[in-house]
Every structure is written in C-alpha cells, then in structure tokens.
Design a protein around this motif. Structure first.
Motif, PDB file in Angstrom:
ATOM      1  N   UNK A 131      33.303   1.024  -6.221  1.00  0.00           N
ATOM      2  CA  UNK A 131      33.913  -0.018  -5.254  1.00  0.00           C
ATOM      3  C   UNK A 131      33.624  -1.497  -6.610  1.00  0.00           C
ATOM      4  N   UNK A 132      34.441  -2.188  -7.398  1.00  0.00           N
ATOM      5  CA  UNK A 132      34.233  -2.943  -8.320  1.00  0.00           C
ATOM      6  C   UNK A 132      34.109  -4.509  -7.601  1.00  0.00           C
ATOM      7  N   UNK A 133      33.402  -4.750  -7.975  1.00  0.00           N
ATOM      8  CA  UNK A 133      32.869  -6.610  -7.478  1.00  0.00           C
ATOM      9  C   UNK A 133      33.052  -6.980  -8.644  1.00  0.00           C
ATOM     10  N   UNK A 134      33.972  -8.608  -8.514  1.00  0.00           N
ATOM     11  CA  UNK A 134      34.167  -9.213 -10.043  1.00  0.00           C
ATOM     12  C   UNK A 134      33.260 -10.497  -9.768  1.00  0.00           C
ATOM     13  N   UNK A 135      31.918 -10.729 -10.446  1.00  0.00           N
ATOM     14  CA  UNK A 135      31.049 -11.441 -10.254  1.00  0.00           C
ATOM     15  C   UNK A 135      30.603 -12.552 -11.518  1.00  0.00           C
ATOM     16  N   UNK A 136      31.902 -13.576 -12.475  1.00  0.00           N
ATOM     17  CA  UNK A 136      31.439 -13.644 -13.140  1.00  0.00           C
ATOM     18  C   UNK A 136      30.803 -15.063 -13.330  1.00  0.00           C
ATOM     19  N   UNK A 137      30.980 -15.089 -12.008  1.00  0.00           N
ATOM     20  CA  UNK A 137      29.915 -16.825 -11.800  1.00  0.00           C
ATOM     21  C   UNK A 137      28.676 -16.904 -11.079  1.00  0.00           C
TER      22      UNK A 137
ATOM     23  N   UNK B 219      21.660 -17.218 -13.694  1.00  0.00           N
ATOM     24  CA  UNK B 219      19.966 -15.991 -13.949  1.00  0.00           C
ATOM     25  C   UNK B 219      19.117 -16.004 -12.647  1.00  0.00           C
ATOM     26  N   UNK B 220      18.815 -15.501 -11.538  1.00  0.00           N
ATOM     27  CA  UNK B 220      18.009 -15.476 -10.491  1.00  0.00           C
ATOM     28  C   UNK B 220      18.977 -14.830  -9.441  1.00  0.00           C
ATOM     29  N   UNK B 221      20.085 -15.077  -9.127  1.00  0.00           N
ATOM     30  CA  UNK B 221      20.867 -14.742  -8.189  1.00  0.00           C
ATOM     31  C   UNK B 221      20.799 -13.299  -7.560  1.00  0.00           C
ATOM     32  N   UNK B 222      20.818 -13.202  -6.366  1.00  0.00           N
ATOM     33  CA  UNK B 222      20.773 -11.722  -6.304  1.00  0.00           C
ATOM     34  C   UNK B 222      21.917 -10.873  -5.107  1.00  0.00           C
ATOM     35  N   UNK B 223      22.121 -10.444  -5.758  1.00  0.00           N
ATOM     36  CA  UNK B 223      23.341  -9.264  -5.199  1.00  0.00           C
ATOM     37  C   UNK B 223      22.544  -8.012  -4.083  1.00  0.00           C
ATOM     38  N   UNK B 224      22.861  -8.444  -2.558  1.00  0.00           N
ATOM     39  CA  UNK B 224      22.680  -7.283  -1.713  1.00  0.00           C
ATOM     40  C   UNK B 224      23.888  -7.097  -1.000  1.00  0.00           C
ATOM     41  N   UNK B 225      22.706  -5.273  -1.215  1.00  0.00           N
ATOM     42  CA  UNK B 225      24.365  -4.439  -0.741  1.00  0.00           C
ATOM     43  C   UNK B 225      23.640  -3.038   0.682  1.00  0.00           C
ATOM     44  N   UNK B 226      24.809  -2.924   0.886  1.00  0.00           N
ATOM     45  CA  UNK B 226      24.024  -1.628   2.105  1.00  0.00           C
ATOM     46  C   UNK B 226      25.676  -0.816   2.140  1.00  0.00           C
ATOM     47  N   UNK B 227      25.235   0.636   2.691  1.00  0.00           N
ATOM     48  CA  UNK B 227      26.630   1.398   2.974  1.00  0.00           C
ATOM     49  C   UNK B 227      26.575   1.896   4.852  1.00  0.00           C
ATOM     50  N   UNK B 228      27.808   1.929   4.864  1.00  0.00           N
ATOM     51  CA  UNK B 228      27.955   2.309   5.998  1.00  0.00           C
ATOM     52  C   UNK B 228      28.731   3.968   5.967  1.00  0.00           C
TER      53      UNK B 228
ATOM     54  N   UNK C 292      31.124  -5.460 -11.719  1.00  0.00           N
ATOM     55  CA  UNK C 292      29.534  -4.582 -11.464  1.00  0.00           C
ATOM     56  C   UNK C 292      30.250  -3.962 -10.193  1.00  0.00           C
ATOM     57  N   UNK C 293      30.497  -2.453 -10.202  1.00  0.00           N
ATOM     58  CA  UNK C 293      31.044  -1.681 -10.457  1.00  0.00           C
ATOM     59  C   UNK C 293      29.492  -0.641  -9.437  1.00  0.00           C
ATOM     60  N   UNK C 294      30.313  -0.154  -8.322  1.00  0.00           N
ATOM     61  CA  UNK C 294      29.216  -0.029  -7.254  1.00  0.00           C
ATOM     62  C   UNK C 294      29.645   1.851  -7.149  1.00  0.00           C
ATOM     63  N   UNK C 295      29.318   2.780  -7.624  1.00  0.00           N
ATOM     64  CA  UNK C 295      29.511   4.103  -7.340  1.00  0.00           C
ATOM     65  C   UNK C 295      28.600   5.319  -6.542  1.00  0.00           C
ATOM     66  N   UNK C 296      29.775   6.001  -5.458  1.00  0.00           N
ATOM     67  CA  UNK C 296      28.360   6.788  -4.849  1.00  0.00           C
ATOM     68  C   UNK C 296      29.574   8.306  -4.783  1.00  0.00           C
ATOM     69  N   UNK C 297      29.042   8.995  -3.976  1.00  0.00           N
ATOM     70  CA  UNK C 297      28.908  10.235  -3.680  1.00  0.00           C
ATOM     71  C   UNK C 297      29.866  10.703  -2.047  1.00  0.00           C
ATOM     72  N   UNK C 298      29.742   9.683  -1.435  1.00  0.00           N
ATOM     73  CA  UNK C 298      30.911   9.897   0.034  1.00  0.00           C
ATOM     74  C   UNK C 298      31.934   8.881  -0.007  1.00  0.00           C
ATOM     75  N   UNK C 299      32.379   8.833   0.978  1.00  0.00           N
ATOM     76  CA  UNK C 299      33.076   7.437   1.334  1.00  0.00           C
ATOM     77  C   UNK C 299      31.895   6.565   2.068  1.00  0.00           C
ATOM     78  N   UNK C 300      32.168   5.329   1.413  1.00  0.00           N
ATOM     79  CA  UNK C 300      31.771   4.534   2.787  1.00  0.00           C
ATOM     80  C   UNK C 300      32.363   3.136   2.029  1.00  0.00           C
ATOM     81  N   UNK C 301      32.639   2.607   3.010  1.00  0.00           N
ATOM     82  CA  UNK C 301      32.104   0.841   3.841  1.00  0.00           C
ATOM     83  C   UNK C 301      30.955  -0.497   3.318  1.00  0.00           C
ATOM     84  N   UNK C 302      31.240  -0.737   2.459  1.00  0.00           N
ATOM     85  CA  UNK C 302      30.036  -1.517   1.400  1.00  0.00           C
ATOM     86  C   UNK C 302      30.114  -3.022   2.482  1.00  0.00           C
TER      87      UNK C 302
END
Length: 72
Positions: A36-42, A45-54, A1-11
């Motif tokens: 940010x690339x997050x490899x989540x091959x494991x 179905x039903x798993x939830x990824x939650x994220x936020x930025x600083x 999974x790749x998350x893309x933003x337009x400003x520098x951040x901590x995820x």
C-alpha cells in the motif's frame, strides 16, 4: 511511504490518534507480497502515522498497532 506485508489485508490508518481514520486494501505485487502506497508529502516533524491490519484470510483485526514518527 510504502507498507508491505506477506498476506492480503485491509489497512486502517490515522494521523490524528484515531479521531479520524482511513481504510484501504493492500494491492498484490507478487505471489507473496502485498503493498500500500501512502503519499504524505505534507507531514511535519513530530507527526505520527498509526496503522493496523485486518487479515483477509481470517477476517480478524491484528492486535498490534504500528507507529511511525516523522523526524525533522
């Protein structure tokens, strides 16, 4: 999974509703794209990824928490 933003951040992200979490810096890809690339091959179905930025520009945590649910 790749998350893309337009400003520098901590995820900050979690897979267990914030019982544990991880933090990684977004990498600069171009003048106005950080990712940010997050490899989540494991994930199942039903798993939830939650994220936020600083955001690096002001140092404040974004109030928005994003969620992505894995489908079967």
């Amino acid at each position: 999974m790749r998350i893309m933003v337009e400003s520098p951040a901590l995820c900050r992200y979690t897979l267990d509703d914030w019982r544990t979490y991880y933090e990684r810096r977004m990498r600069r890809r171009s003048r106005s794209v950080y990712d940010l690339y997050l490899g989540f091959g494991h994930l199942q179905g039903g798993d939830i990824l939650r994220f936020r930025f600083r955001w690096s520009d002001d140092g404040d945590w974004d109030e928005q928490v994003y969620e992505i649910e894995v489908e079967n």
